[in-house]
Enzyme design. Structure first.
Site, PDB file in Angstrom:
ATOM      1  N   CYS A 127      -1.154  -3.575  -0.988  1.00 41.72           N
ATOM      2  CA  CYS A 127      -0.452  -4.700  -1.581  1.00 41.72           C
ATOM      3  C   CYS A 127      -1.121  -5.043  -2.914  1.00 41.72           C
ATOM      4  CB  CYS A 127      -0.530  -5.892  -0.629  1.00 41.72           C
ATOM      5  SG  CYS A 127       0.141  -7.401  -1.325  1.00 41.72           S
ATOM      6  N   CYS A 136       4.237  -3.164  -7.203  1.00 40.06           N
ATOM      7  CA  CYS A 136       4.355  -3.834  -5.901  1.00 40.06           C
ATOM      8  C   CYS A 136       4.729  -2.720  -4.940  1.00 40.06           C
ATOM      9  CB  CYS A 136       5.462  -4.886  -5.954  1.00 40.06           C
ATOM     10  SG  CYS A 136       5.905  -5.518  -4.315  1.00 40.06           S
TER      11      CYS A 136
HETATM   12  N1  DGL Z   1       3.912  -5.531  -1.273  1.00 41.76           N
HETATM   13  C1  DGL Z   1       3.273  -6.521  -1.997  1.00 41.76           C
HETATM   14  C2  DGL Z   1       2.681  -6.087  -3.311  1.00 41.76           C
HETATM   15  O1  DGL Z   1       2.379  -4.925  -3.487  1.00 41.76           O
HETATM   16  C3  DGL Z   1       3.566  -7.979  -1.851  1.00 41.76           C
HETATM   17  C4  DGL Z   1       4.967  -8.463  -1.888  1.00 41.76           C
HETATM   18  C5  DGL Z   1       5.027  -9.956  -1.569  1.00 41.76           C
HETATM   19  O2  DGL Z   1       4.735 -10.316  -0.433  1.00 41.76           O
HETATM   20  O3  DGL Z   1       5.326 -10.742  -2.477  1.00 41.76           O
HETATM   21  O4  DGL Z   1       2.451  -6.864  -4.190  1.00 41.76           O
END
Ligand code: DGL
Length: 274
Positions: free
Chosen positions: A76, A195
């Site tokens: 993440c 993301c």
């Molecule tokens: N998958 C996540 C990232 O890489 C977070 C997405 C979220 O919860 O806003 O930032």
């Protein structure tokens, strides 16, 4: 010597980390992966730094004690660019963070005009400013944040349809600063998918882009890094038939997610009710 199966814990706010587990499986089909999605607190992208710092180190410490992985991957960008240092300090196992692939994007760009498409949180972080200053100082960098796209990736993996008009609208800003009729040499030619949810929408992004453009993410690099780190850890080997479990923290049922997790090689999906 006693050998045991290599085991990694992959953590994200939702299904985004599956774009990383896909790369891990490609490189290491025998790797045992336990996945944890923090649905209860998702989306991370609109939470403050203080909120994420208050939640993540303690949560990851508990999960690492409970699940005993060889490596923890924070799949993440939002969590990694905010709390990686604090998470590392709380854990005794190695922690790999996923951060925006700004360095390879800047290298790849011919027009020296790139965009970073992340969550609203990630594109605001000083961590990203540092990456740009270190690796993309010769580029114009257009930072674009979207939470809607995170929700759209979640819906897609729960069996829903992707609304292409909304998606087009969300990525429009990538192309705005250099009008799409601008001469080719000034157009944005590389987009960083900053993301982990966004590679899950790759096909849709390619269809929606007004011209051909390169999309880069960190998935492959993270898989390679994990492999190198595991090779250095003695006494572990790949398991020809690992049992992969996904835990979803939150009140909702797992039913709509089961199919997607199965497609990504997970044998069971279990709700962890807070
Ligand atoms: N998958 C996540 C990232 O890489 C977070 C997405 C979220 O919860 O806003 O930032």
């Amino acid at each position: 010597m006693f050998m045991r199966a290599a085991h990694v814990l992959v953590f994200d706010s939702g299904v985004g980390g599956l774009s990383v587990t896909a790369e891990l499986h490609k490189l290491m089909p025998g790797l045992k992966i336990t996945y944890v999605a923090d649905d209860e607190f998702r989306p991370y992208g609109n939470k403050s730094e203080a909120q994420l710092k208050a939640r993540l180190p303690e949560l990851l410490e508990t999960l690492a004690i409970m699940l005993n992985p060889d490596i923890v991957i924070i799949a993440c960008n939002t969590a990694s660019t905010t709390a990686l240092h604090d998470i590392r300090a709380a854990l005794t196992v190695p922690v790999i963070g996923v951060v925006p692939a700004i360095k390879p994007a800047a290298k790849l760009s011919k027009t020296k005009s790139i965009a970073v498409l992340g969550t609203p949180g990630t594109v605001k972080r000083g961590y990203v400013d540092d990456l740009i200053a270190r690796f993309a100082s010769d580029c114009t960098v257009n930072l674009v944040g979207s939470t809607k796209l995170v929700n759209m990736a979640e819906q897609k993996l729960s069996g829903g349809t992707v609304n292409m008009d909304t998606l087009k609208h969300e990525i429009d800003l990538i192309f705005k600063p250099h009008h799409i009729d601008a001469p080719n040499k000034t157009k944005v030619d590389v987009v960083v998918l900053a993301c982990t949810h966004f590679p899950l929408l790759s096909a849709e992004f390619k269809r929606a882009a007004p011209y051909k453009i390169s999309w880069v993410d960190s998935g492959t690099a993270i898989a390679q890094r994990t492999q190198r780190l595991l090779e250095r850890t003695s006494g572990i080997e790949n398991n020809p038939n690992p049992y992969n479990i996904a835990f979803l923290i939150g009140p909702q049922t797992c039913a709509t997610r089961r199919k997607a997790f199965a497609t990504f090689g997970f044998d069971s999906v279990i709700a962890l009710k807070p």
